[in-house]
Write an enzyme that holds these catalytic residues in place. Sequence first.
Site, PDB file in Angstrom:
ATOM      1  N   ASP A 100      37.493  55.973   3.543  1.00 40.83           N
ATOM      2  CA  ASP A 100      36.270  56.575   4.138  1.00 40.83           C
ATOM      3  C   ASP A 100      35.426  55.580   4.934  1.00 40.83           C
ATOM      4  OD1 ASP A 100      35.171  54.787   2.005  1.00 40.83           O
ATOM      5  OD2 ASP A 100      34.904  56.642   0.603  1.00 40.83           O
ATOM      6  N   GLU A 122      44.392  58.240   0.741  1.00 38.83           N
ATOM      7  CA  GLU A 122      43.294  58.573   0.154  1.00 38.83           C
ATOM      8  C   GLU A 122      42.444  59.593   0.561  1.00 38.83           C
ATOM      9  OE1 GLU A 122      39.628  56.240  -0.835  1.00 38.83           O
ATOM     10  OE2 GLU A 122      40.706  55.552  -2.654  1.00 38.83           O
ATOM     11  N   GLU A 136      30.140  57.420   3.897  1.00 35.56           N
ATOM     12  CA  GLU A 136      31.435  57.556   3.704  1.00 35.56           C
ATOM     13  C   GLU A 136      31.936  59.060   3.699  1.00 35.56           C
ATOM     14  OE1 GLU A 136      29.462  55.414   1.847  1.00 35.56           O
ATOM     15  OE2 GLU A 136      30.146  53.564   2.399  1.00 35.56           O
ATOM     16  N   HIS A 206      27.027  47.464  -4.465  1.00 34.72           N
ATOM     17  CA  HIS A 206      26.739  47.079  -3.094  1.00 34.72           C
ATOM     18  C   HIS A 206      26.383  48.253  -2.113  1.00 34.72           C
ATOM     19  CE1 HIS A 206      30.412  48.968  -1.439  1.00 34.72           C
ATOM     20  NE2 HIS A 206      31.007  48.657  -2.772  1.00 34.72           N
ATOM     21  N   ARG A 208      25.185  51.209   0.122  1.00 33.34           N
ATOM     22  CA  ARG A 208      24.002  51.435   0.924  1.00 33.34           C
ATOM     23  C   ARG A 208      23.048  52.286   0.528  1.00 33.34           C
ATOM     24  NH1 ARG A 208      27.120  50.048   5.205  1.00 33.34           N
ATOM     25  NH2 ARG A 208      26.249  49.484   6.968  1.00 33.34           N
ATOM     26  N   HIS A 239      28.685  40.969  -3.689  1.00 35.39           N
ATOM     27  CA  HIS A 239      29.102  41.437  -2.356  1.00 35.39           C
ATOM     28  C   HIS A 239      28.429  40.224  -1.015  1.00 35.39           C
ATOM     29  CE1 HIS A 239      29.396  43.878   1.351  1.00 35.39           C
ATOM     30  NE2 HIS A 239      30.355  44.573   0.533  1.00 35.39           N
TER      31      HIS A 239
HETATM   32  C1  UD1 Z   1      31.444  48.662   3.784  1.00 33.72           C
HETATM   33  C2  UD1 Z   1      32.007  50.113   3.841  1.00 33.72           C
HETATM   34  C3  UD1 Z   1      31.799  50.745   2.444  1.00 33.72           C
HETATM   35  C4  UD1 Z   1      32.713  49.957   1.551  1.00 33.72           C
HETATM   36  C5  UD1 Z   1      32.333  48.481   1.394  1.00 33.72           C
HETATM   37  C6  UD1 Z   1      33.237  47.788   0.594  1.00 33.72           C
HETATM   38  C7  UD1 Z   1      31.338  51.331   5.712  1.00 33.72           C
HETATM   39  C8  UD1 Z   1      30.452  52.214   6.476  1.00 33.72           C
HETATM   40  N1  UD1 Z   1      31.236  50.793   4.586  1.00 33.72           N
HETATM   41  O1  UD1 Z   1      30.238  48.496   3.228  1.00 33.72           O
HETATM   42  O2  UD1 Z   1      32.169  52.110   2.439  1.00 33.72           O
HETATM   43  O3  UD1 Z   1      32.531  50.557   0.193  1.00 33.72           O
HETATM   44  O4  UD1 Z   1      32.555  47.986   2.880  1.00 33.72           O
HETATM   45  O5  UD1 Z   1      32.942  46.347   0.489  1.00 33.72           O
HETATM   46  O6  UD1 Z   1      32.392  51.371   6.271  1.00 33.72           O
HETATM   47  N2  UD1 Z   1      29.781  40.531   5.056  1.00 33.72           N
HETATM   48  C9  UD1 Z   1      30.170  39.057   5.378  1.00 33.72           C
HETATM   49  N3  UD1 Z   1      31.366  39.059   5.001  1.00 33.72           N
HETATM   50  C10 UD1 Z   1      32.523  39.986   4.493  1.00 33.72           C
HETATM   51  C11 UD1 Z   1      31.814  41.183   4.553  1.00 33.72           C
HETATM   52  C12 UD1 Z   1      30.799  41.484   4.536  1.00 33.72           C
HETATM   53  O7  UD1 Z   1      29.679  38.407   5.363  1.00 33.72           O
HETATM   54  O8  UD1 Z   1      33.425  39.606   4.638  1.00 33.72           O
HETATM   55  C13 UD1 Z   1      28.301  40.946   5.171  1.00 33.72           C
HETATM   56  C14 UD1 Z   1      28.079  41.023   6.575  1.00 33.72           C
HETATM   57  O9  UD1 Z   1      26.628  40.390   6.982  1.00 33.72           O
HETATM   58  C15 UD1 Z   1      28.116  42.290   7.149  1.00 33.72           C
HETATM   59  C16 UD1 Z   1      27.594  42.950   5.934  1.00 33.72           C
HETATM   60  O10 UD1 Z   1      28.031  42.256   4.814  1.00 33.72           O
HETATM   61  O11 UD1 Z   1      26.900  42.638   8.073  1.00 33.72           O
HETATM   62  C17 UD1 Z   1      27.660  44.691   5.658  1.00 33.72           C
HETATM   63  O12 UD1 Z   1      29.169  44.850   5.808  1.00 33.72           O
HETATM   64  P1  UD1 Z   1      29.694  46.391   6.169  1.00 33.72           P
HETATM   65  O13 UD1 Z   1      31.020  46.647   6.276  1.00 33.72           O
HETATM   66  O14 UD1 Z   1      28.856  46.765   7.413  1.00 33.72           O
HETATM   67  O15 UD1 Z   1      28.921  47.123   4.972  1.00 33.72           O
HETATM   68  P2  UD1 Z   1      29.550  47.251   3.584  1.00 33.72           P
HETATM   69  O16 UD1 Z   1      28.141  47.223   2.803  1.00 33.72           O
HETATM   70  O17 UD1 Z   1      30.399  45.807   3.236  1.00 33.72           O
HETATM   71  N1  UDP Z   2      37.165  43.576  -5.683  1.00 30.55           N
HETATM   72  C1  UDP Z   2      37.709  42.295  -5.351  1.00 30.55           C
HETATM   73  N2  UDP Z   2      36.471  41.172  -5.620  1.00 30.55           N
HETATM   74  C2  UDP Z   2      35.269  41.461  -6.043  1.00 30.55           C
HETATM   75  C3  UDP Z   2      35.040  42.795  -6.296  1.00 30.55           C
HETATM   76  C4  UDP Z   2      35.732  43.896  -6.010  1.00 30.55           C
HETATM   77  O1  UDP Z   2      38.578  41.862  -5.095  1.00 30.55           O
HETATM   78  O2  UDP Z   2      34.470  40.392  -6.141  1.00 30.55           O
HETATM   79  C5  UDP Z   2      38.122  44.579  -5.584  1.00 30.55           C
HETATM   80  C6  UDP Z   2      38.262  45.641  -6.588  1.00 30.55           C
HETATM   81  O3  UDP Z   2      39.303  45.226  -7.432  1.00 30.55           O
HETATM   82  C7  UDP Z   2      38.427  46.733  -5.788  1.00 30.55           C
HETATM   83  C8  UDP Z   2      38.011  46.730  -4.444  1.00 30.55           C
HETATM   84  O4  UDP Z   2      37.306  45.299  -4.483  1.00 30.55           O
HETATM   85  O5  UDP Z   2      39.799  46.843  -5.504  1.00 30.55           O
HETATM   86  C9  UDP Z   2      36.826  47.612  -4.150  1.00 30.55           C
HETATM   87  O6  UDP Z   2      35.909  47.146  -3.192  1.00 30.55           O
HETATM   88  P1  UDP Z   2      34.401  47.615  -3.060  1.00 30.55           P
HETATM   89  O7  UDP Z   2      33.738  47.702  -4.298  1.00 30.55           O
HETATM   90  O8  UDP Z   2      33.742  46.300  -2.050  1.00 30.55           O
HETATM   91  O9  UDP Z   2      34.470  48.860  -2.060  1.00 30.55           O
HETATM   92  P2  UDP Z   2      34.435  50.159  -2.673  1.00 30.55           P
HETATM   93  O10 UDP Z   2      35.773  50.480  -3.561  1.00 30.55           O
HETATM   94  O11 UDP Z   2      33.171  50.788  -3.063  1.00 30.55           O
HETATM   95  O12 UDP Z   2      34.802  50.737  -1.237  1.00 30.55           O
END
Ligand code: UD1
Ligand code: UDP
Length: 377
Positions: A100, A122, A136, A206, A208, A239
């Site tokens: 999602d 999924e 999502e 983490h 939103r 995160h």
């Molecule tokens: C995204 C997904 C969410 C998922 C989450 C998993 C959407 C809208 N949201 O949210 O569904 O649960 O990922 O973790 O698709 N960042 C880094 N390095 C990384 C990753 C992220 O620095 O490797 C930071 C960046 O500043 C980035 C911010 O995190 O701008 C947000 O990342 P983003 O993918 O927009 O949102 P998530 O909260 O990670």
């Molecule tokens: N996970 C990881 N390292 C972490 C936290 C989570 O590898 O520090 C893994 C966790 O086992 C799961 C996935 O990341 O498989 C979940 O990702 P996240 O919570 O970022 O996203 P969501 O599932 O909420 O979309």
Amino acid sequence: MYGPMKKVLAVVGTRPDAIKMAPVILELKAQADLTTVVIASGQHREMLQQVFHAFGVAADRNFDVMKDGQTLAYLTASILDALDQAIAEEIPDMVVAQGDTTTTFVAGLAAFYRRMPFAHVEAGLRTETVESPFPEELNRRIVGQIAALHFAPTQNAADNLLKEGACPESVFVTGNTSIDAILQATGGGDGQTPFSSERIILVTTHRRENWGEPQREICRGIKRILDAFPDVRVILPMHRNPVVREMLQDELGKDGRVALIEPPEYWEFASLMKRAHLILTDSGGVQEEAPALGKPVLVLRNETERPEGIEAGNAKLVGTDEDAIFAAASLLLSDEDLYCKIAQSRNPYGDGLAAKRIVAQIRRYLELPFDDEAPFK
Ligand code: UD1
Ligand code: UDP
């Protein structure tokens, strides 16, 4: 004469996309008569690389779009344009993505615009409101309208799709690929943790919709648990989003009973889950993995698209209210019988064979010989 090899485009963007697609990508790559092109949107950077590294997967193309403060509109527009070009150049027979995230929503849309069949891993998870989880819930509802193949992890998810009018021949109950991954990951020993003999609570947050005050409430709930149970310690992998990190450091950074750590690699995180006594999370994936490891999980959300864990008794929906978090955790930390009962509940999310079932159906769709795998029950 044989025609050209069939080609599948597997699209991932975030950490959970990569974890849940890794078993599918590895299974696709094992098919000698299929070409699989792995596309990383780059929605995540380090967190995606960590997963690729853990599973030995590599991206054939990476759009590398991530930037701090990225908006949903920026992500959508930049990934859509890059993916559209990649589809035009690769001319695949099918596009596959999971879950999602914005990357997945865009993968579905890009496939639709190019009139390519889209397979959704999924599929069928739903809450009652399109507002939550944000964005999502909308993402998965939209790709549900687009998909030619829906891989529902559970019967409940399949029923959601059928109620919305999905064609029954396109819906398959496969189990969740997160369980394929976690069963592979936890073959090893217990995790190394910064604390030794104490009971560990593992926390992740983490989402939103929890940014700001809800996350501060979660932190206050954690501090109350620590005050009431002196043998308890908290490990909280942060995160990488600066919005989340700053708040966590502000609320918990000075508390010696809390280890705020960098996000560990998947195998290490899996070991931490195994080592934990209790898990508090607003993550989707962690809600699925915890029951597979026999760990009770308190879900830090007001609604969940994963009711199966709650029905099976492994998970409890506590929301973000400080009192509710404290009360639910206190009960599990004090009542050994209750704890043991929950830890022994059935894992409702998968049996480790989801990727095999998914690839079998992709092969069938592409008119390749396939094994008829029994659905997940
Ligand atoms: C995204 C997904 C969410 C998922 C989450 C998993 C959407 C809208 N949201 O949210 O569904 O649960 O990922 O973790 O698709 N960042 C880094 N390095 C990384 C990753 C992220 O620095 O490797 C930071 C960046 O500043 C980035 C911010 O995190 O701008 C947000 O990342 P983003 O993918 O927009 O949102 P998530 O909260 O990670
Ligand atoms: N996970 C990881 N390292 C972490 C936290 C989570 O590898 O520090 C893994 C966790 O086992 C799961 C996935 O990341 O498989 C979940 O990702 P996240 O919570 O970022 O996203 P969501 O599932 O909420 O979309």
